[in-house]
Design a protein around this motif. Sequence first.
Motif, PDB file in Angstrom:
ATOM      1  N   HIS A   1      -4.732  -8.154 -32.228  1.00  0.00           N
ATOM      2  CA  HIS A   1      -5.775  -7.203 -31.828  1.00  0.00           C
ATOM      3  C   HIS A   1      -5.429  -6.514 -30.507  1.00  0.00           C
ATOM      4  CE1 HIS A   1      -8.569  -8.616 -34.947  1.00  0.00           C
ATOM      5  NE2 HIS A   1      -8.108  -9.822 -34.683  1.00  0.00           N
TER       6      HIS A   1
ATOM      7  N   ARG B   1      -6.289  -2.839 -30.458  1.00  0.00           N
ATOM      8  CA  ARG B   1      -7.743  -2.646 -30.499  1.00  0.00           C
ATOM      9  C   ARG B   1      -8.347  -2.884 -29.117  1.00  0.00           C
ATOM     10  NH1 ARG B   1      -8.684  -5.041 -34.712  1.00  0.00           N
ATOM     11  NH2 ARG B   1      -9.514  -3.351 -36.024  1.00  0.00           N
ATOM     12  N   ILE B   2      -7.932  -3.957 -28.447  1.00  0.00           N
ATOM     13  CA  ILE B   2      -8.473  -4.259 -27.120  1.00  0.00           C
ATOM     14  C   ILE B   2      -8.104  -3.164 -26.135  1.00  0.00           C
ATOM     15  CG2 ILE B   2      -8.382  -5.886 -25.193  1.00  0.00           C
ATOM     16  CD1 ILE B   2      -7.972  -8.119 -27.296  1.00  0.00           C
TER      17      ILE B   2
ATOM     18  N   ARG C   1      -7.637  -0.043 -26.879  1.00  0.00           N
ATOM     19  CA  ARG C   1      -8.499   1.103 -27.218  1.00  0.00           C
ATOM     20  C   ARG C   1      -9.912   0.881 -26.710  1.00  0.00           C
ATOM     21  NH1 ARG C   1      -7.844   0.850 -32.209  1.00  0.00           N
ATOM     22  NH2 ARG C   1      -9.831  -0.011 -32.934  1.00  0.00           N
ATOM     23  N   TRP C   2     -10.426  -0.333 -26.886  1.00  0.00           N
ATOM     24  CA  TRP C   2     -11.763  -0.639 -26.363  1.00  0.00           C
ATOM     25  C   TRP C   2     -11.802  -0.420 -24.847  1.00  0.00           C
ATOM     26  CZ3 TRP C   2     -14.087  -5.711 -28.850  1.00  0.00           C
ATOM     27  CH2 TRP C   2     -14.268  -5.501 -30.231  1.00  0.00           C
TER      28      TRP C   2
ATOM     29  N   LEU D   1     -14.363   2.074 -23.122  1.00  0.00           N
ATOM     30  CA  LEU D   1     -15.290   1.502 -22.149  1.00  0.00           C
ATOM     31  C   LEU D   1     -15.165   2.223 -20.804  1.00  0.00           C
ATOM     32  CD1 LEU D   1     -17.383  -0.816 -21.963  1.00  0.00           C
ATOM     33  CD2 LEU D   1     -15.522  -2.285 -21.123  1.00  0.00           C
TER      34      LEU D   1
ATOM     35  N   ILE E   1     -22.629   1.280 -25.173  1.00  0.00           N
ATOM     36  CA  ILE E   1     -21.878   0.357 -26.031  1.00  0.00           C
ATOM     37  C   ILE E   1     -22.613  -0.979 -26.086  1.00  0.00           C
ATOM     38  CG2 ILE E   1     -19.697  -0.879 -26.376  1.00  0.00           C
ATOM     39  CD1 ILE E   1     -18.328   1.376 -24.778  1.00  0.00           C
TER      40      ILE E   1
ATOM     41  N   LEU F   1     -21.835  -4.844 -27.267  1.00  0.00           N
ATOM     42  CA  LEU F   1     -20.839  -5.833 -27.691  1.00  0.00           C
ATOM     43  C   LEU F   1     -21.560  -7.131 -28.020  1.00  0.00           C
ATOM     44  CD1 LEU F   1     -17.972  -6.936 -28.098  1.00  0.00           C
ATOM     45  CD2 LEU F   1     -17.862  -7.340 -25.621  1.00  0.00           C
TER      46      LEU F   1
ATOM     47  N   TRP G   1     -19.651  -3.030 -31.104  1.00  0.00           N
ATOM     48  CA  TRP G   1     -18.454  -3.851 -31.250  1.00  0.00           C
ATOM     49  C   TRP G   1     -18.869  -5.312 -31.445  1.00  0.00           C
ATOM     50  CZ3 TRP G   1     -15.907  -1.781 -26.136  1.00  0.00           C
ATOM     51  CH2 TRP G   1     -15.398  -0.491 -26.356  1.00  0.00           C
TER      52      TRP G   1
ATOM     53  N   ASP H   1     -16.714  -1.639 -35.036  1.00  0.00           N
ATOM     54  CA  ASP H   1     -15.372  -2.197 -34.892  1.00  0.00           C
ATOM     55  C   ASP H   1     -15.525  -3.640 -34.451  1.00  0.00           C
ATOM     56  OD1 ASP H   1     -12.635  -2.259 -34.965  1.00  0.00           O
ATOM     57  OD2 ASP H   1     -12.329  -1.094 -33.134  1.00  0.00           O
TER      58      ASP H   1
ATOM     59  N   LEU I   1      -9.990  -7.609 -22.247  1.00  0.00           N
ATOM     60  CA  LEU I   1     -10.742  -6.355 -22.227  1.00  0.00           C
ATOM     61  C   LEU I   1     -10.900  -5.852 -20.797  1.00  0.00           C
ATOM     62  CD1 LEU I   1     -12.346  -4.185 -23.688  1.00  0.00           C
ATOM     63  CD2 LEU I   1     -14.347  -5.698 -23.632  1.00  0.00           C
TER      64      LEU I   1
END
Length: 216
Positions: free
Chosen positions: A49, A52-53, A55-56, A60, A138, A140, A166, A182, A204
């Motif tokens: 991931h 993905r992290i 991109r997060w 963010l 956002i 989470l 998320w 996601d 993150l």
Amino acid sequence: MSGTTRVRVATTPAPGTETVADATAATAAAVLERHLEGTLDVVRRLDAHRERIARWGRVLAERLDAGGRLLVAGNGGSAAEAQHLAAELTGRFRDDRRPFSSIALSTDTSAVTAIGNDYGFDEVFARQVRAHGRPGDILLLLSTSGSSGNLLRAAAAAADLGLLRWSMTGSAPNPLHAACDDGIALDGAAANVQEAELVAVHALCVAFEHALEDRS
């Protein structure tokens, strides 16, 4: 006694003479080894991931830098990790920087108990999402099972308000993973997944602060 030195000689038990304490210690060591191996296995799965992290972290940074907010929630140990993440963003993770708006929805005990008492435990996060969430924020959600009713209702409330959703969960498919835009889903025992949540939270933060540096 003056002038007298006593020497204690360590001896190894002869085969077949191990004590109950020895056997108990060996069993405990084996149990711990299995647990730690499970933790390492789940943490290694985070590598899948990585993009993905990253991109997060960029998303963010973009949204919080523009005045948006992160809402984050979980139950039990996952609530602790949610609170941990909120603290890193309102405080700092590594280097000094301005604070960013982040709220862990489990930390206001008066709100949680009042909402739980008046509306039921399944509403403790959803009602706070409706109170604090704005389009572009956002949400989470952290859950080892991916099936907690109060998190699913929070995801539904966030969808109604236009928040980006998320999730960090245990193995997928699960309802929470499906309910979010996601998600990171990790196979493993609940305790090991919860331990990996902390690593994911820190990853993150690394991605977030790196993205902030790129924006400056």
